[in-house]
Design an enzyme around this catalytic site. Structure first.
Site, mmCIF file in Angstrom:
data_model
loop_
_atom_site.group_PDB
_atom_site.id
_atom_site.type_symbol
_atom_site.label_atom_id
_atom_site.label_comp_id
_atom_site.label_asym_id
_atom_site.label_seq_id
_atom_site.Cartn_x
_atom_site.Cartn_y
_atom_site.Cartn_z
ATOM 1 N N GLY A 76 -6.197 -5.594 1.245
ATOM 2 C CA GLY A 76 -4.778 -5.226 1.972
ATOM 3 C C GLY A 76 -4.011 -6.622 2.233
ATOM 4 N N GLY A 80 -12.612 -4.086 1.569
ATOM 5 C CA GLY A 80 -14.101 -3.824 1.870
ATOM 6 C C GLY A 80 -14.409 -2.797 0.580
ATOM 7 N N ARG A 125 0.803 -1.207 0.085
ATOM 8 C CA ARG A 125 0.210 -0.002 0.010
ATOM 9 C C ARG A 125 0.908 1.395 0.170
ATOM 10 N NH1 ARG A 125 -4.966 -1.662 3.849
ATOM 11 N NH2 ARG A 125 -6.511 -2.309 2.239
ATOM 12 N N LYS A 135 -12.989 -10.508 8.177
ATOM 13 C CA LYS A 135 -14.067 -9.205 8.436
ATOM 14 C C LYS A 135 -15.229 -9.723 7.943
ATOM 15 C CE LYS A 135 -10.611 -5.269 8.134
ATOM 16 N NZ LYS A 135 -10.109 -4.348 7.025
HETATM 17 N N1 ATP Z 1 -10.236 -19.463 9.044
HETATM 18 C C1 ATP Z 1 -10.134 -18.276 9.474
HETATM 19 N N2 ATP Z 1 -10.046 -18.202 10.774
HETATM 20 C C2 ATP Z 1 -9.700 -16.776 11.370
HETATM 21 N N3 ATP Z 1 -8.905 -15.877 10.616
HETATM 22 C C3 ATP Z 1 -8.773 -16.123 9.236
HETATM 23 C C4 ATP Z 1 -9.310 -17.291 8.714
HETATM 24 N N4 ATP Z 1 -9.082 -17.385 7.418
HETATM 25 C C5 ATP Z 1 -8.236 -16.241 7.115
HETATM 26 N N5 ATP Z 1 -8.316 -15.463 8.261
HETATM 27 C C6 ATP Z 1 -7.513 -14.133 8.415
HETATM 28 O O1 ATP Z 1 -8.155 -13.029 7.593
HETATM 29 C C7 ATP Z 1 -7.289 -12.058 7.472
HETATM 30 C C8 ATP Z 1 -7.525 -11.333 6.370
HETATM 31 O O2 ATP Z 1 -9.009 -10.857 6.118
HETATM 32 P P1 ATP Z 1 -9.584 -9.366 5.647
HETATM 33 O O3 ATP Z 1 -11.032 -9.623 5.672
HETATM 34 O O4 ATP Z 1 -9.151 -8.342 6.540
HETATM 35 O O5 ATP Z 1 -8.873 -9.633 4.183
HETATM 36 P P2 ATP Z 1 -8.746 -8.403 3.226
HETATM 37 O O6 ATP Z 1 -9.962 -8.091 2.466
HETATM 38 O O7 ATP Z 1 -7.729 -8.881 2.185
HETATM 39 O O8 ATP Z 1 -8.083 -7.115 3.994
HETATM 40 P P3 ATP Z 1 -8.740 -5.274 4.007
HETATM 41 O O9 ATP Z 1 -10.119 -5.866 4.283
HETATM 42 O O10 ATP Z 1 -7.911 -5.239 5.172
HETATM 43 O O11 ATP Z 1 -8.234 -4.747 2.856
HETATM 44 C C9 ATP Z 1 -5.792 -12.648 7.482
HETATM 45 O O12 ATP Z 1 -5.224 -11.902 8.523
HETATM 46 C C10 ATP Z 1 -6.193 -14.180 7.786
HETATM 47 O O13 ATP Z 1 -5.258 -14.561 8.756
HETATM 48 O O1 3PG Z 2 -7.757 -2.465 5.581
HETATM 49 C C1 3PG Z 2 -8.712 -1.847 4.908
HETATM 50 O O2 3PG Z 2 -9.777 -2.651 4.319
HETATM 51 C C2 3PG Z 2 -8.884 -0.342 4.773
HETATM 52 O O3 3PG Z 2 -7.596 0.311 5.282
HETATM 53 C C3 3PG Z 2 -9.973 0.148 5.653
HETATM 54 O O4 3PG Z 2 -9.842 -0.236 6.993
HETATM 55 P P1 3PG Z 2 -10.914 -0.320 7.918
HETATM 56 O O5 3PG Z 2 -11.870 -1.607 7.611
HETATM 57 O O6 3PG Z 2 -10.470 -0.345 9.253
HETATM 58 O O7 3PG Z 2 -11.892 0.767 7.752
#
Ligand code: ATP
Ligand code: 3PG
Length: 403
Positions: free
Chosen positions: A359, A383, A36, A201
Site C-alpha cells: 500500500g 506483507g 486501494r 514494518k
Molecule cells: N528510514 C526510515 N525510517 C522510518 N520510516 C521509514 C524509513 N524508510 C521508509 N519508512 C517508512 O516506511 C513506510 C512504509 O512501510 P511499509 O512497510 O508499511 O510499506 P508497504 O509494504 O508498502 O505497505 P503495506 O505493508 O502497508 O502494504 C513509509 O511510511 C515510510 O515513511
Molecule cells: O497495509 C497492509 O499491508 C494491509 O492492509 C494489512 O494491514 P496490517 O499489516 O495492519 O494487517
C-alpha cells in the site's frame, strides 16, 4: 482451485458481503492515495450491475479493538461514492444496529460500507472462538461472501478466514488478478531476479528474507529495514529504526547469502536527519559514520544516500524480473524521497517484469509522479505479496480453495 464469483450462482437480490482492503494512507481526514479503493472497483461494479445488495467491509490502520475516530472509514465511504458514481450508505458500526439498518435498507444494486472491522476485538483476536463469534455476527448480514482484500489475505482474521467458512464464499476479481501476476514470480521468474526491500514494518518483513534468499540473484535492503542490517555489521545507527532482537537473525541472513552466492546489497550511505520531520536538518553520511554528525546518537537515518541509490538503480535496471516492497526512505517528506524516486525510476526501465507491492510502496510511486502503467504490476498487498512470494500458505487463500 480458487473459487471465483461464478461459483456463487445468481447474485441479484442477494446480500453479498465483500471483504476489501481499503486501508489507505490518510493525512487527517484526507486520503493521500486512493489506489486501494480504485483497485476494488472492478468487483464492486460487477456486483452492483448484477443487482446484488453489496455490503463492503474493511479494516483501516491498526486501532486497538475499539472505536477510534482517526481510523474511521467515513472518508473512504465518501471517496468510494465519488469513484463509483453511486450513493454509498455508510454504517457507523460493523455488527451493531447501524449496520443492520444499513444492510436492511439496501435495494438490489445498492451498496453499503460498514465501519472499520478492527474497532471490534473479535476481528483480530488470537483465540479462534472469539474470531468465530465475531465472524458469525458478520455472517448474519449476508447471504454470500466475496473475498477481495488481497492486502490482508495473510492475516488469519475473522473477516478474512472464519467468515469465508461460514458463508458460501469466492475470490473477487482483484484477488484473482493479483494471484495471476504473483504466481508468475514464484513459478518461473526470469533471471536475473532481484528483490528490493524497505519500509517500516521491519519485524513483519524480516522473516521473508530467509525464504527469498534461495530464489533470488540479488536482494537490496533499504528503508527502515537497513539499520538492523547495519547494526548487525557493527555500525552505530543513532536513533534510526532498529529491531535489536533481530540482530542474530539478520547475521544469519548475511552468512546464508554468502553461502548461497546471493548478492545481498546493503547501503553504503544514508541521509541522517536531526529529527523525524519534513524540515529537519540533514546530511549525507557513509553508513559507518551515522553518529558522526552534530546530532550524534540522536541522528536518524531517513533515506538511502545518493551513492546507494545509484548502485541500487544499476542492479534493478540490469535485472529481468524485479519485485519491490517498501519505500527506501520517508518519501512522505520531500527531502527524504530521493532514494525511493531513484529506485522507482529504475523499475520503469526494467526490460522484463517489474512488480511494486504494498500500500505504501504503491502510494510512494504515485506521489512521486509515476503512472501505474510504467510498471508491470502494482500489487495492493505489501506483507501479503511478500508472504505469497515466500511460498507460505496464506489463510485467506486456502479457505477459498487455493492449493
Ligand atoms: N528510514 C526510515 N525510517 C522510518 N520510516 C521509514 C524509513 N524508510 C521508509 N519508512 C517508512 O516506511 C513506510 C512504509 O512501510 P511499509 O512497510 O508499511 O510499506 P508497504 O509494504 O508498502 O505497505 P503495506 O505493508 O502497508 O502494504 C513509509 O511510511 C515510510 O515513511
Ligand atoms: O497495509 C497492509 O499491508 C494491509 O492492509 C494489512 O494491514 P496490517 O499489516 O495492519 O494487517
Amino acid at each position: 482451485m480458487l473459487r471465483t464469483i461464478e461459483s456463487l450462482g445468481p447474485l441479484a437480490g442477494k446480500r453479498v458481503i465483500v471483504r476489501c482492503d481499503l486501508n489507505v494512507p490518510l493525512d487527517g481526514q484526507v486520503i493521500t492515495d486512493d489506489g486501494r479503493i480504485r483497485a476494488s472497483l472492478t468487483t464492486l461494479n460487477e456486483l452492483i450491475h448484477a443487482g446484488a445488495r453489496t455490503v463492503v467491509i474493511s479494516h483501516l490502520g491498526r486501532p486497538d479493538g475499539a472505536p477510534d475516530a482517526k481510523y474511521s472509514l467515513a472518508p473512504v465511504a465518501q471517496r468510494l461514492c465519488e469513484l463509483l458514481g453511486n450513493p454509498v450508505v455508510f454504517a457507523s458500526d460493523t455488527v451493531g444496529q447501524a449496520a443492520k439498518d444499513a444492510v436492511g435498507g439496501l435495494e438490489d444494486g445498492d451498496i453499503a460500507l460498514l465501519e472499520n472491522l478492527r474497532f471490534n476485538p473479535g476481528e483480530t483476536a488470537r483465540d479462534d472462538a472469539d474470531r468465530r463469534e465475531f465472524a458469525s455476527r458478520l455472517a448474519e448480514l449476508g447471504d454470500l461472501f466475496v473475498s477481495d482484500g488481497f492486502g490482508v489475505v495473510h492475516r488469519k482474521q475473522a473477516s478474512v478466514f472464519e467468515l469465508a467458512e461460514l458463508l458460501p464464499s469466492a475470490a473477487g476479481r482483484l484477488m484473482t488478478a493479483e494471484l495471476e501476476v504473483l504466481d508468475r514470480l514464484t513459478e518461473s521468474p526470469q533471471k536475473p531476479y532481484t528483490v528490493v526491500l524497505g519500509g517500516s514494518k521491519v519485524s513483519d518483513k524480516l522473516g521473508v528474507i530467509g525464504h527469498l534468499l534461495p530464489r533470488v540473484d540479488s536482494l537490496l535492503i533499504g528503508g527502515g529495514m537497513m539499520f538492523t542490517f547495519l547494526a548487525a555489521q557493527g555500525h552505530p545507527v543513532g536513533s534510526s529504526l532498529l529491531e535489536e532482537d533481530q540482530l542474530d537473525t539478520v547475521r544469519g541472513y548475511l552468512a546464508e547469502a554468502e553461502r548461497l552466492g546471493v548478492d545481498l546489497v546493503l547501503p553504503v550511505d544514508t541521509i541522517v536527519a536531526s529529527a523525524f520531520s519534513a524540515d529537519a536538518d540533514h546530511e549525507v553520511r557513509a553508513v559507518d559514520a551515522i553518529e558522526d554528525t552534530a546530532w550524534g546518537a540522536s541522528g536518524i537515518g531517513l533515506d538511502i544516500g545518493p551513492e546507494t541509490a545509484k548502485r541500487f538503480a544499476e542492479v534493478v535496471r540490469s535485472s529481468t524480473t524485479v519485485f519491490w516492497n517498501g519505500p527506501m526512505g520517508v518519501f512522505e517528506f520531500p527531502a527524504f524521497s530521493g532514494g525511493t524516486k531513484a529506485v522507482a525510476q529504475a523499475l520503469t526501465e526494467v526490460d522484463g517484469l517489474s512488480v511494486v507491492g504494498g500500500g505504501d510502496s504503491a502510494a510512494a510511486v504515485r506521489a512521486l509522479g509515476f503512472d501505474d502503467s510504467r510498471f508491470g504490476h502494482i500489487s495492493t498487498g505489501g506483507g501479503a505479496s511478500l508472504e505469497f512470494l515466500e511460498g507460505k500458505r496464506l489463510p485467506g487463500l486456502e479457505v477459498l480453495g487455493w492449493q
